[in-house]
Design a protein around this motif. Structure first.
Motif, PDB file in Angstrom:
ATOM      1  N   VAL A 143      33.139   7.498 -37.628  1.00 58.10           N
ATOM      2  CA  VAL A 143      33.277   8.756 -38.353  1.00 58.10           C
ATOM      3  C   VAL A 143      33.294   9.930 -37.373  1.00 58.10           C
ATOM      4  O   VAL A 143      34.081  10.872 -37.509  1.00 58.10           O
ATOM      5  N   GLN A 144      32.461   9.856 -36.339  1.00 60.74           N
ATOM      6  CA  GLN A 144      32.456  10.898 -35.305  1.00 60.74           C
ATOM      7  C   GLN A 144      33.788  10.939 -34.565  1.00 60.74           C
ATOM      8  O   GLN A 144      34.313  12.007 -34.255  1.00 60.74           O
ATOM      9  N   PHE A 145      34.338   9.759 -34.280  1.00 68.29           N
ATOM     10  CA  PHE A 145      35.643   9.654 -33.614  1.00 68.29           C
ATOM     11  C   PHE A 145      36.724  10.337 -34.455  1.00 68.29           C
ATOM     12  O   PHE A 145      37.569  11.068 -33.930  1.00 68.29           O
ATOM     13  N   LEU A 146      36.701  10.123 -35.771  1.00 70.95           N
ATOM     14  CA  LEU A 146      37.689  10.743 -36.655  1.00 70.95           C
ATOM     15  C   LEU A 146      37.538  12.270 -36.665  1.00 70.95           C
ATOM     16  O   LEU A 146      38.528  13.001 -36.604  1.00 70.95           O
ATOM     17  N   PHE A 191      46.586   8.090 -11.115  1.00 73.44           N
ATOM     18  CA  PHE A 191      45.630   9.172 -11.272  1.00 73.44           C
ATOM     19  C   PHE A 191      45.917  10.000 -12.524  1.00 73.44           C
ATOM     20  O   PHE A 191      45.003  10.501 -13.164  1.00 73.44           O
ATOM     21  N   LYS A 192      47.196  10.124 -12.853  1.00 71.27           N
ATOM     22  CA  LYS A 192      47.553  10.840 -14.080  1.00 71.27           C
ATOM     23  C   LYS A 192      46.966  10.137 -15.286  1.00 71.27           C
ATOM     24  O   LYS A 192      46.484  10.764 -16.223  1.00 71.27           O
ATOM     25  N   SER A 193      47.028   8.788 -15.257  1.00 73.53           N
ATOM     26  CA  SER A 193      46.484   8.011 -16.366  1.00 73.53           C
ATOM     27  C   SER A 193      44.995   8.273 -16.518  1.00 73.53           C
ATOM     28  O   SER A 193      44.476   8.408 -17.617  1.00 73.53           O
ATOM     29  N   GLY A 194      44.283   8.373 -15.382  1.00 77.26           N
ATOM     30  CA  GLY A 194      42.852   8.645 -15.430  1.00 77.26           C
ATOM     31  C   GLY A 194      42.560  10.015 -16.020  1.00 77.26           C
ATOM     32  O   GLY A 194      41.623  10.190 -16.790  1.00 77.26           O
ATOM     33  N   GLU A 195      43.394  11.011 -15.668  1.00 81.17           N
ATOM     34  CA  GLU A 195      43.203  12.354 -16.201  1.00 81.17           C
ATOM     35  C   GLU A 195      43.417  12.382 -17.709  1.00 81.17           C
ATOM     36  O   GLU A 195      42.677  13.024 -18.446  1.00 81.17           O
ATOM     37  N   LYS A 196      44.443  11.651 -18.169  1.00 85.31           N
ATOM     38  CA  LYS A 196      44.710  11.603 -19.597  1.00 85.31           C
ATOM     39  C   LYS A 196      43.535  10.980 -20.344  1.00 85.31           C
ATOM     40  O   LYS A 196      43.126  11.435 -21.402  1.00 85.31           O
ATOM     41  N   ASN A 197      42.976   9.894 -19.787  1.00 86.48           N
ATOM     42  CA  ASN A 197      41.879   9.213 -20.448  1.00 86.48           C
ATOM     43  C   ASN A 197      40.640  10.096 -20.545  1.00 86.48           C
ATOM     44  O   ASN A 197      39.854   9.982 -21.479  1.00 86.48           O
ATOM     45  N   LYS A 198      40.431  10.987 -19.553  1.00 83.57           N
ATOM     46  CA  LYS A 198      39.285  11.883 -19.596  1.00 83.57           C
ATOM     47  C   LYS A 198      39.426  12.885 -20.726  1.00 83.57           C
ATOM     48  O   LYS A 198      38.449  13.295 -21.344  1.00 83.57           O
ATOM     49  N   GLU A 199      40.644  13.281 -21.006  1.00 87.89           N
ATOM     50  CA  GLU A 199      40.885  14.262 -22.048  1.00 87.89           C
ATOM     51  C   GLU A 199      40.778  13.655 -23.438  1.00 87.89           C
ATOM     52  O   GLU A 199      40.500  14.355 -24.406  1.00 87.89           O
ATOM     53  N   ARG A 200      40.972  12.374 -23.560  1.00 92.18           N
ATOM     54  CA  ARG A 200      40.955  11.715 -24.854  1.00 92.18           C
ATOM     55  C   ARG A 200      39.634  10.993 -25.098  1.00 92.18           C
ATOM     56  O   ARG A 200      38.948  10.605 -24.169  1.00 92.18           O
ATOM     57  N   ILE A 201      39.330  10.820 -26.385  1.00 92.39           N
ATOM     58  CA  ILE A 201      38.188   9.995 -26.758  1.00 92.39           C
ATOM     59  C   ILE A 201      38.652   8.546 -26.745  1.00 92.39           C
ATOM     60  O   ILE A 201      39.618   8.191 -27.407  1.00 92.39           O
ATOM     61  N   SER A 202      37.973   7.711 -25.976  1.00 94.76           N
ATOM     62  CA  SER A 202      38.393   6.329 -25.825  1.00 94.76           C
ATOM     63  C   SER A 202      38.264   5.581 -27.140  1.00 94.76           C
ATOM     64  O   SER A 202      37.217   5.606 -27.798  1.00 94.76           O
ATOM     65  N   ILE A 203      39.332   4.921 -27.537  1.00 88.19           N
ATOM     66  CA  ILE A 203      39.312   4.144 -28.777  1.00 88.19           C
ATOM     67  C   ILE A 203      38.378   2.950 -28.658  1.00 88.19           C
ATOM     68  O   ILE A 203      37.863   2.437 -29.642  1.00 88.19           O
ATOM     69  N   GLY A 246      33.704   2.875 -32.074  1.00 90.91           N
ATOM     70  CA  GLY A 246      32.992   2.147 -33.119  1.00 90.91           C
ATOM     71  C   GLY A 246      33.872   1.190 -33.881  1.00 90.91           C
ATOM     72  O   GLY A 246      33.425   0.513 -34.807  1.00 90.91           O
ATOM     73  N   MET A 247      35.155   1.104 -33.505  1.00 95.69           N
ATOM     74  CA  MET A 247      36.096   0.196 -34.147  1.00 95.69           C
ATOM     75  C   MET A 247      36.310  -1.038 -33.280  1.00 95.69           C
ATOM     76  O   MET A 247      36.436  -0.936 -32.062  1.00 95.69           O
ATOM     77  N   LYS A 248      36.366  -2.183 -33.906  1.00 96.75           N
ATOM     78  CA  LYS A 248      36.619  -3.425 -33.188  1.00 96.75           C
ATOM     79  C   LYS A 248      38.119  -3.563 -32.951  1.00 96.75           C
ATOM     80  O   LYS A 248      38.907  -3.523 -33.896  1.00 96.75           O
ATOM     81  N   ILE A 249      38.515  -3.701 -31.695  1.00 97.95           N
ATOM     82  CA  ILE A 249      39.944  -3.841 -31.378  1.00 97.95           C
ATOM     83  C   ILE A 249      40.358  -5.287 -31.635  1.00 97.95           C
ATOM     84  O   ILE A 249      39.865  -6.210 -30.981  1.00 97.95           O
ATOM     85  N   PRO A 250      41.258  -5.525 -32.583  1.00 94.72           N
ATOM     86  CA  PRO A 250      41.654  -6.903 -32.905  1.00 94.72           C
ATOM     87  C   PRO A 250      42.666  -7.436 -31.900  1.00 94.72           C
ATOM     88  O   PRO A 250      43.306  -6.669 -31.180  1.00 94.72           O
TER      89      PRO A 250
END
Length: 412
Positions: free
Chosen positions: A112-115, A63-75, A79-83
């Motif tokens: 650009v918005q993510f940055l 559940f902590k992991s889920g809370e952290k992900n809510k606070e962050r913008i998901s990579i 708009g970037m392709k994860i290699p």
């Protein structure tokens, strides 16, 4: 019977999806320039599998992991392709600290918005920077670097034309989370990167537990720094920082020890009293300073001594000014040169007849991180020791973290 077939189809689809997401890899490395001399690869899917396993085996973090992900913008939505393999490279004839990586973009506007949401500062039409990281945004790619010095060169000589020399990941990495590879003409020398529960290791493929007893012995000592290197390792180390020193310092053996000490530093300032008479104000602050001893050995110390004199690194008080920690004293003996702090002189520890550098963290060292940002301070404070060792063709670089109930991948 139909239910059985449906079940098998579902199992097959799930297995195929898991394989595609976590195991299948595109091993074509399209973003390593021909003039790269060092390449760092990170196997994204292997690290992801390690993270998922760590998370599954630590339910308290679900559940902590889920809370952290809510606070962050998901990579994944940036708009970037994860290699499958992050490709980081160093270019020939550039600064040691200049490293670059090229990433593909699926949506430039989103990226650009993510940055911007991550507080990167825009500088010009395409350049963004934050905390020593520079990003040049093109239409379909971006260049990430610790410097922007080679951005134009990379754009003009690499990204502007079709690259024909596509490398394969198997040339650099096998069954490890990552690799560091040195490229010399047609030869590639690989070192494996392993991420364990409480340490990160970079080692040659042949290295096993050759350094375990040495590390255990050094760990029992309370010194901040303990190092011992032969001529080959000294030259290799100097080459990274100054090629002139490598060729000019004829050192066949290097040994050093250092301890940290908290001392009172006197601060003298001047002000004026009510009658405008100048008065001296004395205050004190506690600072952390090392006490050290360094031994530089060779068959003819006179050569090294003359080199230091020509560089004006020895003053009239026989202090070695190339090291800014004062006061110290430099002395030339029959087959060695000794540089030693004079405030609290140390003696060299017993020779191990090994090639190693061992840096051990301490409360005194951690307290000097106060001026750093909280995330960097936390990272450095959690390091227990850093070790480098070399035996013949076996190499090991290890960052050991302090014990924690969580494995490394779940700590940040």
């Amino acid at each position: 019977m139909k239910k059985k077939y449906i079940f098998l189809v579902i199992v097959f689809l799930i297995a195929a999806t898991i394989y595609a997401l976590l195991f299948h890899k595109d091993k074509a490395l399209k973003f390593i320039p021909n003039n790269a001399d060092v390449v760092v690869l990170v196997d994204v899917k292997k690290v992801t599998r390690q993270y998922i396993f760590a998370l599954i085996t630590h339910p308290s973090e679900w559940f902590k992991s889920g809370e952290k992900n809510k606070e962050r913008i998901s990579i994944h939505k940036s708009g970037m392709k994860i290699p499958d393999f992050i490709q980081i490279f160093h270019l020939k004839n550039t600064q040691f600290g200049d490293w670059y990586s090229i990433l593909e973009l699926e949506d430039k506007t989103k990226f650009v918005q993510f940055l911007k949401q991550n507080k990167f500062i825009k500088n010009g039409e395409k350049l963004f920077h934050k905390d020593g990281i520079f990003i040049n945004v093109e239409d379909k790619t971006c260049i990430v670097g610790t410097s922007n010095a080679a951005f134009e060169n990379i754009r003009n000589t690499f990204l502007s034309k079709q690259e024909t020399n596509i490398l394969n990941a198997d040339q650099f990495i096998k069954n490890s989370a990552g690799s560091i590879s040195y490229i010399s003409e047609s030869k590639i020398t690989n070192f494996l990167i392993n991420i364990n529960s409480d340490d990160i290791e970079v080692k040659s493929s042949e290295a096993r537990d050759n350094f375990k007893s040495l590390i255990s012995k050094l760990d029992r000592e309370n010194q901040f720094l303990n190092a011992e290197l032969d001529e080959k390792n000294v030259k290799s180390g100097l080459q990274f920082f100054n090629k002139d020193l490598k060729d000019s310092l004829h050192i066949s053996y290097f040994k050093t020890n250092a301890e940290l000490e908290e001392v009172n530093d006197t601060i003298i300032s001047y002000g004026y009293d009510d009658n405008f008479n100048e008065i001296e104000k004395v205050s004190y602050q506690k600072i952390i300073q090392p006490n050290f001893i360094i031994s530089l050995q060779n068959s003819d110390p006179e050569q090294t001594w003359k080199f230091f004199q020509n560089k004006k690194w020895i003053n009239s008080q026989n202090q070695f000014t190339a090291i800014p920690i004062q006061p110290n004293r430099i002395v030339k003996k029959e087959k060695e040169i000794i540089v030693q702090t004079t405030r609290n002189p140390l003696q060299l520890s017993q020779k191990q007849k090994e090639n190693y550098i061992f840096i051990k963290n301490s409360k005194l060292l951690s307290s000097s991180f106060l001026q750093l940002k909280s995330n960097r301070k936390k990272l450095l404070s959690n390091i227990y020791y850093i070790f480098y060792g070399n035996k013949s063709q076996d190499y090991l670089f290890k960052i050991k973290l302090t014990k924690n109930k969580l494995p490394l991948l779940l700590r940040w």
